[in-house]
Design a protein around this motif. Structure first.
Motif, short mmCIF file in Angstrom:
data_model
loop_
_atom_site.label_atom_id
_atom_site.label_comp_id
_atom_site.label_asym_id
_atom_site.label_seq_id
_atom_site.Cartn_x
_atom_site.Cartn_y
_atom_site.Cartn_z
N GLU A 1 105.30 57.85 49.87
CA GLU A 1 106.71 57.98 50.23
C GLU A 1 106.95 57.48 51.64
O GLU A 1 107.94 56.80 51.92
N SER B 245 106.45 53.77 51.56
CA SER B 245 107.18 53.11 50.46
C SER B 245 106.25 52.32 49.56
O SER B 245 106.54 51.17 49.19
N GLU C 193 105.64 52.08 46.32
CA GLU C 193 106.26 52.52 45.07
C GLU C 193 105.35 52.43 43.84
O GLU C 193 105.31 53.35 43.03
N LYS D 266 102.97 55.25 43.90
CA LYS D 266 103.72 56.51 43.80
C LYS D 266 104.10 56.80 42.35
O LYS D 266 103.91 57.91 41.85
#
Length: 969
Positions: free
Chosen positions: A133, A136, A138, A141
């Protein structure tokens, strides 16, 4: 760098040395990490992951610290190798070692144990998500979120401790995208609720407890989130909570569940509790267990609104008339609740519940007496804490409830004296305020069934053994019967009377037979108190209303008259020998060689006549013609008016008009006897000495027994404030009162004497002398007067000094003399008016071998006492005043043994008592088994047995949405 870290972990240097080197490496890594080759960077990340998962506790902690410096810069670079779907899946499953073995280019390790704790996996996953997070990242994540969603319920189910479960909940609440679909929300709530109820701290160390509280808080945040976003899960969750707290498992659930109630809408409290109490499928045992668990919630350091649920449960049970359940819960938990006042964060809610429990439990002083030893410590802690504004409110609330309890449950001066000293600095509520508060708060006023026989399994008087200290049995208050209990105990302590009752024949179905049975049980029963049902019904006057308070002095005279009449009837041989219980040694449970030299042996002399009857002579001399009218009277007691002994100033209007005894019509002054011979009376018809021309006061009015009343009592509207009473109270000496009783009385004005010689109304002088004094002198202090202005009965609260010894003048054929007496018993009336009050008794055990011992008899409660307590009673407790006194003549004890009378108990009665004692043992055993089943386990978060203050506040105010001023005067 990677080889250095690996080599350092594998070296045999001391941990301290490794820690210092690793600290320097972390500092250097922050600046050099971006310059490292990708391969070295991957190896370093892998090494950190390995030791986070498989290392020792030291290695795990150090690797985690290093990882926090390395991962933010490295993961974005190595995510393609270390954050793949396969890698994350194996990591979450606990099979990271397989991933390492599949990738030979990564540094290899020898794995002795390939299992990885869930806790370490979740910590690592949470760090990865935090970094993804932050940076970033992604793709990684989303990969992690997908795997966590699919595996989290299994992970929750597999968690074996609160640390692991809490870490999973922490991950989910910080990364809500990892939470599974809310259609599975109840499954997560159920798992979380069960975890909170089943997990306990490993030890009582403060750090362990603080971490435990923090972990439970993390779990509760997840439940809060699910309830807030999926309302359909709330009611099923509440049912699951009740199922847990009402379970009859041996190990009760943790009180950690208490932290959940703050997330439940307040509007659901009453409806939920009403549904539980009204559910016919839920047994009283289940409700008892559930309410005990709810009470334990009050001790949870971060709880809010737990008191709302507990109070609602208490109130709903009262509405449903489940009084036995309320009694058991109160007796089981009052010490726990009051002990929690030591915890600042929950003090407000605990105090509101404690006040409700004490103020509503008005039929017995037991709960208040249980917490008495704790009050000084709580008051002291409140004074020492640096929060005077709030703590002053708490101290005043505690003081107010203490005053209310002492006002309600009188007769325990030894217990209450030290407490009064502690409460002195604080203002005392007025009588009206205490009466109003007690009347509003009571649920026991609804307990009509308790006026018969309250049966509650754990704290019933029937299941308590008599105190080994006092070793005396009490008498159960059966609904305003303290007037009888106090008199019976005072008479029981008269050795000659006790043995006379036990030894002499008893007509069937007589008062004496019932009294004999009562005395036998008081001697031999192993119970803390005997239940005198038959005595209440058989010995009370016909005009006494059952369940209402009565005048103990009137009852005493009536009882002695009945006993005297029954024995006289037997002496006149109107009862056949077959109908009378034989008093021969063969009918006793053992033979006895003890003798009663002064117990009457003549057929026409009764026990009552021998012990209590005296004679006085009244002479009235006419001032006109000098004619003297003489009258001999047999008396049982001496009634001493208090308002005649001194001028009472402003009180004259209140006390100077007094109606006569309601059950004895006033003497007709028109009829006077002309000679001593015409006046002669027999010993068989004793009269009340107060039936002479002396002014007397009404004593037969029914009183409300406020200390043990089980009915809806309406307190008198016109009650004098104690401040006014203190101003008008005076002191008297008993000797002066006796002299005032015997002084000449002028009959003049409206009270003129009609002389039979002159046949006219004339001024006269009346004198009274004792011609024969009894072995036991009964004295009644006439305290109850009639207030003509207010049209109510009132009480004279004057203090009367009770001397240990007195000399009473007498005049017989040999001339004037005096007989010396020593105090034997004092019956005390506690109350501020004639419309309310409670009786209790002090009595002395006379002994020829040891020092005399004083006892305090207050219904079921018996304790050791002292004469000094009687001397200073009214000074400490203004409304507790001596009413009936029993004095024993010196040299009148003819007993040659200190035997308590058990050798005189007849065989049938002895066997009856033995059978009851055997039943008592069985009842105790059954009670112990029941108590073992439902006993409250000591809770590490209650701090009930710890004299030290609890740990610091862990969060939460504990005030909820209630007002802490539950008792405001």
């Amino acid at each position: 760098m990677d080889d250095l870290v690996k080599g350092l972990f594998q070296s045999e240097h001391p941990e301290n040395t490794k820690r210092q080197i690793l600290k320097k490496l972390r500092i250097s890594t922050r600046t050099s990490i971006l310059k490292m080759p990708v391969e070295r960077l991957e190896n370093l990340v892998k090494i950190c992951i390995h030791y986070c998962l498989y290392g020792t506790e030291f290695e795990c902690n150090e690797a985690t610290l290093l990882g926090r410096d390395v991962f933010p810069q490295a993961l974005a670079i190595v995510q393609d190798k270390l954050l793949t779907s396969t890698a994350i899946g194996l990591l979450i499953e606990g099979n990271w070692s397989q991933y390492v073995l599949m990738n030979e280019e990564l540094p290899q390790f020898e794995y002795e144990d390939t299992s990885v704790s869930i806790y370490r996996r979740i910590v690592l996953i949470r760090i990865f998500l935090d970094i993804c997070e932050l940076k970033s990242i992604e793709p990684a994540k989303k990969t992690i979120q997908i795997h966590v969603k699919s595996e989290v319920i299994r992970l929750l189910y597999s968690s074996q401790d609160h640390q692991t479960f809490s870490e999973i909940c922490r991950l989910l609440t910080r990364h809500i995208d990892c939470i599974p679909p809310l259609s599975r929300g109840f499954a997560m709530c159920s798992l979380s609720i069960h975890a909170m109820s089943e997990f306990f701290p490993l030890d009582k160390e403060l750090n362990t407890i603080a971490n435990y509280v923090k972990d439970i808080r993390n779990i509760s945040f997840l439940i809060q989130y699910i309830w807030g976003n999926a309302e359909a899960t709330l009611l099923p969750s509440l049912k699951e909570i009740f199922k847990i707290i009402s379970s009859q498992k041996k190990q009760p659930p943790s009180n950690a569940l208490g932290c959940l109630v703050e997330y439940i809408p307040t509007k659901l409290v009453e409806s939920s509790i009403r549904q539980i109490v009204g559910d016919a499928t839920i047994s009283d045992v289940e409700m008892f267990i559930a309410l005990k668990c709810m009470v334990s919630w009050l001790a949870w350091p971060t709880q809010k609104k737990a008191d709302l649920w507990v109070l609602a449960f208490f109130q709903e049970l009262a509405k449903a008339s489940k009084f036995t359940l309320l009694i058991e819960v109160t007796m089981n938990t009052i010490k726990q609740v009051f002990g929690c006042l030591k915890i600042p964060s929950v003090r407000g809610s605990c105090l509101s519940v404690a006040i409700h429990m004490l103020m509503s439990f008005q039929h017995s002083p037991e709960p208040f007496h249980l917490i008495l030893p704790m009050i000084p410590q709580i008051i002291s802690q409140l004074q020492e804490e640096n929060n005077p504004e709030v703590n002053n409110i708490y101290r005043r609330q505690i003081c107010n409830v203490c005053h209310c309890m002492m006002y309600k449950h009188t007769g325990f001066p030894e217990l209450y004296g030290p407490l009064l000293n502690i409460l002195k600095p604080f203002p005392k509520p007025s009588v009206k305020e205490m009466q109003a508060a007690l009347q509003i708060s009571s649920w026991s006023s609804q307990m009509s069934q308790l006026t018969t026989t309250p049966k509650h399994t754990l704290y019933d008087y029937q299941l308590s053994k008599r105190s080994p200290d006092a070793n005396k049995a009490g008498l159960v208050n059966l609904g305003n019967t303290c007037y009888m209990n106090s008199i019976i105990q005072a008479l029981f302590m008269i050795k000659e009377f006790r043995i006379g009752i036990l030894e002499s024949p008893s007509p069937p179905n007589s008062v004496k037979q019932v009294l004999e049975s009562t005395f036998g049980f008081l001697i031999l029963t192993e119970r803390v108190a005997f239940e005198p049902k038959e005595l209440v019904e058989n010995s009370k006057p016909t005009w006494f209303t059952s369940g209402s308070q009565q005048d103990c002095s009137e009852y005493l005279k009536h009882l002695l008259d009945r006993l005297n009449e029954e024995e006289m009837q037997c002496n006149r041989n109107t009862c056949s020998t077959d109908d009378i219980q034989s008093d021969s040694s063969s009918d006793r449970h053992c033979t006895s060689t003890q003798i009663l030299p002064e117990i009457p042996q003549k057929k026409k002399t009764t026990i009552i006549q021998s012990l209590f009857h005296g004679k006085l002579k009244s002479n009235i001399r006419c001032d006109t013609c000098g004619f003297v009218s003489s009258r001999d009277e047999t008396f049982v007691d001496i009634a001493l008016p208090l308002n005649k002994a001194s001028e009472r100033g402003a009180l004259v209007a209140r006390n100077n008009t007094e109606p006569p005894l309601s059950k004895s019509p006033p003497e007709d002054k028109e009829i006077q006897r002309t000679s001593h011979e015409n006046d002669k009376e027999t010993d068989d018809t004793p009269s009340n000495s107060s039936s002479s021309n002396k002014e007397v006061v009404e004593n037969s009015k029914t009183f409300i027994d406020e200390a043990s009343d089980e009915q809806d009592v309406h307190m008198p509207v016109q009650v004098e404030e104690e401040e006014e009473e203190a101003e008008s109270r005076r002191s008297h000496n008993l000797t002066d009162l006796l002299h005032s009783y015997l002084e000449e009385e002028k009959l003049e004005g409206d009270n003129q004497y009609r002389c039979n010689q002159c046949k006219i109304l004339s001024n006269a002088v009346k004198t009274t002398v004792f011609v024969k004094l009894p072995r036991y002198l009964l004295v009644t202090l006439m305290r109850f007067t009639y207030n003509t202005r207010a049209q109510v009965r009132s009480k004279i609260l004057d203090n009367v000094d009770i001397p240990l010894e007195i000399e009473v003048p007498t005049h017989n054929a040999s001339g004037p003399s005096a007989r010396k007496y020593e105090i034997s018993a004092v019956v005390v009336h506690s109350g501020t008016s004639a419309e309310s009050g409670h009786y209790y008794c002090y009595a002395k055990q006379h002994s020829s071998q040891t020092e005399n011992i004083w006892f305090l008899f207050n219904d079921s409660h018996v304790s050791l006492s002292s004469f000094s307590s009687i001397k200073h009673l009214t000074n400490s407790f203004a409304k507790d005043t001596a009413y009936v006194l029993i004095y024993k003549a010196f040299g009148s004890d003819g007993m040659i043994t200190d035997n308590d009378g058990r050798d005189f108990i007849k065989r049938d009665l002895f066997q009856k008592i033995e059978q009851d004692n055997a039943n008592f043992v069985k009842e105790l055993e059954a009670s112990r088994k029941a108590a073992d089943l439902h006993a409250k386990q000591s809770n590490v978060l209650g701090w009930n047995d710890d004299d030290k203050p609890p740990p610091p506040n862990c969060g939460g105010s504990g005030d909820g949405q209630h007002s802490s001023n539950s008792l405001v005067f």
